[in-house]
Design a protein around this motif. Structure first.
Motif, PDB file in Angstrom:
ATOM      1  N   ASP A  90       0.843  -1.186   0.000  1.00  0.00           N
ATOM      2  CA  ASP A  90       0.000   0.000   0.000  1.00  0.00           C
ATOM      3  C   ASP A  90       0.886   1.245   0.000  1.00  0.00           C
ATOM      4  O   ASP A  90       2.118   1.149   0.004  1.00  0.00           O
ATOM      5  CB  ASP A  90      -0.939  -0.001   1.214  1.00  0.00           C
ATOM      6  CG  ASP A  90      -0.182  -0.044   2.537  1.00  0.00           C
ATOM      7  OD1 ASP A  90       0.497   0.955   2.861  1.00  0.00           O
ATOM      8  OD2 ASP A  90      -0.263  -1.062   3.249  1.00  0.00           O
ATOM      9  N   TYR A  91       0.272   2.421   0.016  1.00  0.00           N
ATOM     10  CA  TYR A  91       1.037   3.656  -0.110  1.00  0.00           C
ATOM     11  C   TYR A  91       1.965   3.899   1.071  1.00  0.00           C
ATOM     12  O   TYR A  91       2.941   4.655   0.974  1.00  0.00           O
ATOM     13  CB  TYR A  91       0.087   4.849  -0.283  1.00  0.00           C
ATOM     14  CG  TYR A  91      -0.427   5.424   1.021  1.00  0.00           C
ATOM     15  CD1 TYR A  91       0.154   6.562   1.586  1.00  0.00           C
ATOM     16  CD2 TYR A  91      -1.498   4.845   1.692  1.00  0.00           C
ATOM     17  CE1 TYR A  91      -0.306   7.091   2.771  1.00  0.00           C
ATOM     18  CE2 TYR A  91      -1.966   5.370   2.866  1.00  0.00           C
ATOM     19  CZ  TYR A  91      -1.375   6.498   3.407  1.00  0.00           C
ATOM     20  OH  TYR A  91      -1.848   7.020   4.591  1.00  0.00           O
ATOM     21  N   GLN A  92       1.689   3.273   2.219  1.00  0.00           N
ATOM     22  CA  GLN A  92       2.554   3.410   3.386  1.00  0.00           C
ATOM     23  C   GLN A  92       3.656   2.353   3.390  1.00  0.00           C
ATOM     24  O   GLN A  92       4.370   2.202   4.365  1.00  0.00           O
ATOM     25  CB  GLN A  92       1.723   3.301   4.671  1.00  0.00           C
ATOM     26  CG  GLN A  92       0.786   4.490   4.875  1.00  0.00           C
ATOM     27  CD  GLN A  92      -0.014   4.381   6.152  1.00  0.00           C
ATOM     28  OE1 GLN A  92      -0.416   3.296   6.570  1.00  0.00           O
ATOM     29  NE2 GLN A  92      -0.256   5.510   6.794  1.00  0.00           N
ATOM     30  N   CYS A  93       3.770   1.643   2.266  1.00  0.00           N
ATOM     31  CA  CYS A  93       4.779   0.597   2.099  1.00  0.00           C
ATOM     32  C   CYS A  93       4.510  -0.605   3.008  1.00  0.00           C
ATOM     33  O   CYS A  93       5.402  -1.422   3.249  1.00  0.00           O
ATOM     34  CB  CYS A  93       6.198   1.142   2.321  1.00  0.00           C
ATOM     35  SG  CYS A  93       6.565   2.603   1.310  1.00  0.00           S
ATOM     36  N   ASN A  94       3.283  -0.711   3.522  1.00  0.00           N
ATOM     37  CA  ASN A  94       2.846  -1.899   4.236  1.00  0.00           C
ATOM     38  C   ASN A  94       2.127  -2.821   3.254  1.00  0.00           C
ATOM     39  O   ASN A  94       2.187  -2.603   2.045  1.00  0.00           O
ATOM     40  CB  ASN A  94       1.932  -1.495   5.405  1.00  0.00           C
ATOM     41  CG  ASN A  94       2.681  -0.684   6.462  1.00  0.00           C
ATOM     42  OD1 ASN A  94       3.821  -0.983   6.791  1.00  0.00           O
ATOM     43  ND2 ASN A  94       2.036   0.351   6.976  1.00  0.00           N
ATOM     44  N   GLN A  95       1.443  -3.828   3.759  1.00  0.00           N
ATOM     45  CA  GLN A  95       0.835  -4.826   2.887  1.00  0.00           C
ATOM     46  C   GLN A  95      -0.682  -4.884   3.006  1.00  0.00           C
ATOM     47  O   GLN A  95      -1.293  -5.936   2.820  1.00  0.00           O
ATOM     48  CB  GLN A  95       1.455  -6.190   3.187  1.00  0.00           C
ATOM     49  CG  GLN A  95       2.952  -6.211   2.910  1.00  0.00           C
ATOM     50  CD  GLN A  95       3.586  -7.549   3.197  1.00  0.00           C
ATOM     51  OE1 GLN A  95       3.013  -8.597   2.908  1.00  0.00           O
ATOM     52  NE2 GLN A  95       4.770  -7.534   3.764  1.00  0.00           N
ATOM     53  N   ALA A  96      -1.287  -3.728   3.275  1.00  0.00           N
ATOM     54  CA  ALA A  96      -2.743  -3.652   3.388  1.00  0.00           C
ATOM     55  C   ALA A  96      -3.367  -3.497   2.006  1.00  0.00           C
ATOM     56  O   ALA A  96      -3.950  -2.467   1.669  1.00  0.00           O
ATOM     57  CB  ALA A  96      -3.142  -2.495   4.291  1.00  0.00           C
TER      58      ALA A  96
END
Length: 384
Positions: A90-96
């Motif tokens: 995702d845009y926060q570089c997480n995997q949501a």
């Protein structure tokens, strides 16, 4: 001889003037048409890689497309997949997110909330390009059901055409709730319909997507997804400054940003609910029926502590603990998850002791543990 050459001199002067005039005319046309590259894709460079930073195709500023209390009555479950590979980020570089997910999902907790009529609203002024109603609200749970929805994954939905090549799409609205028709003009905040779970939906939610000349755009950063003519968000995640989660070039209106960047809106490991029940509570129970109405365990044969979390990562652990008035009643550290979990529910329970339940305060605690550290925690209490 001298006189015989004057006409030639005048002819040359006229030609030079004509050429000069023609060049000025061409230059004038180029300047007022936006330059010779006005109709070509934006150059792949840091200086203009963000669509919202160009004056050539200015973007609208989008309001939240749903009317709800973000972090309480609704949650952002999944974001645009910014990774062009088979992986997802995702845009926060997480995997949501999940592979090739093209929008932002604003979810309700359960189907029970659908009847409360959560409005889906126009995120910006525009023209209704398309609208569809009539699809049944039904949670999709099998691959066979997914195949049957081919071409109609959006379910009941609306597409709005905005200025300068921009579009927004609103999916999974409730059957019979669409309030607009093709060709209608709408203003920001106008009612389009109500949140449902039609189409390819594993939970009731609004899928909101943004496109620019048919190119998928993440509204959180204004960056395009998987297009060689733009800097992609995965470039941003792989850069040394990937921890910078600034939304200065976001397509969201400032009022929407204030809600979207609050701690409850973080894309990583969000706790939807933690509570007590007298019955076991699985994920399907919670999604279908919502949170149980629990008040007391007096004279009840058992007590259950349930948890509901979204966007967990592989190897995360969920630790649940129940404390009685005199100490620890039950403590289960949980096992490491074998894969990422978009949503996850787990519970523990304790039968009533032979002497009955003690009077006093009972506390339930949830801890999300990653790499040996508690990254999320929550407590609930009730008096006996």
């Amino acid at each position: 001889m001298f006189n015989s050459q004057r006409p030639n001199i005048k002819k040359l002067n006229f030609s030079a003037s004509f050429v000069t005039f023609y060049c000025l005319l061409v230059l004038f046309a180029i300047v007022f048409s936006g330059g010779s590259s006005a109709m070509t894709p934006i150059n792949h460079s840091k200086s203009n890689s963000n669509i919202n930073s160009t004056s050539r195709y200015p973007s609208p500023k989008f309001q939240l497309p749903i009317s709800c209390q973000l972090g309480e009555s609704c949650f952002v479950q999944q974001y645009v997949d910014v990774d062009p590979s088979v992986k997802h980020h995702d845009y926060q570089c997480n995997q949501a997110s999940y592979d090739n997910h093209k929008g932002t999902d604003f979810r309700l907790l359960s189907i029970r909330q659908v009847s409360q009529n959560f409005p889906v609203i126009a995120a910006s002024d525009g023209l209704i390009k398309a609208a569809r109603d009539g699809a049944t609200d039904k949670l999709v749970t099998t691959q066979q059901e997914v195949k049957q929805l081919s071409g109609k994954e959006c379910g009941n939905g609306v597409v709005i055409k905005h200025d300068n090549g921009w579009e927004t799409q609103y999916c999974h609205l409730r059957k019979g709730s669409i309030q607009v028709s093709q060709g209608n003009q709408v203003k920001t905040g106008d009612l389009l319909g109500y949140v449902g779970h039609s189409g390819k939906a594993a939970f009731p939610h609004l899928h909101f997507s943004v496109r620019h000349f048919d190119q998928v755009i993440d509204p959180f950063t204004g960056l395009a997804v998987n297009n060689k003519n733009y800097q992609t968000q995965i470039d941003r995640c792989n850069s040394p400054v990937k921890k910078n989660k600034s939304l200065k070039n976001s397509l969201w209106h400032s009022s929407a940003q204030k809600q979207l960047v609050q701690p409850k809106a973080n894309s990583d490991a969000k706790i939807l609910a933690l509570g007590f029940s007298i019955n076991t509570m699985g994920l399907s129970d919670l999604t279908s029926h919502g949170l149980p109405n629990f008040k007391s365990i007096k004279n009840m044969p058992a007590v259950v502590l349930y948890s509901w979390i979204i966007n967990l990562q592989q190897q995360d652990r969920i630790r649940l603990t129940i404390f009685s008035p005199t100490g620890t009643l039950i403590d289960v550290p949980g096992k490491a998850l074998q894969r990422n979990k978009a949503q996850y529910s787990w519970y523990i329970g304790k039968r009533m002791p032979e002497a009955g339940w003690q009077k006093g305060t009972y506390t339930g605690r949830l801890q999300v543990i990653r790499n040996g550290k508690v990254i999320r925690s929550k407590k609930v209490r009730f008096e006996m």
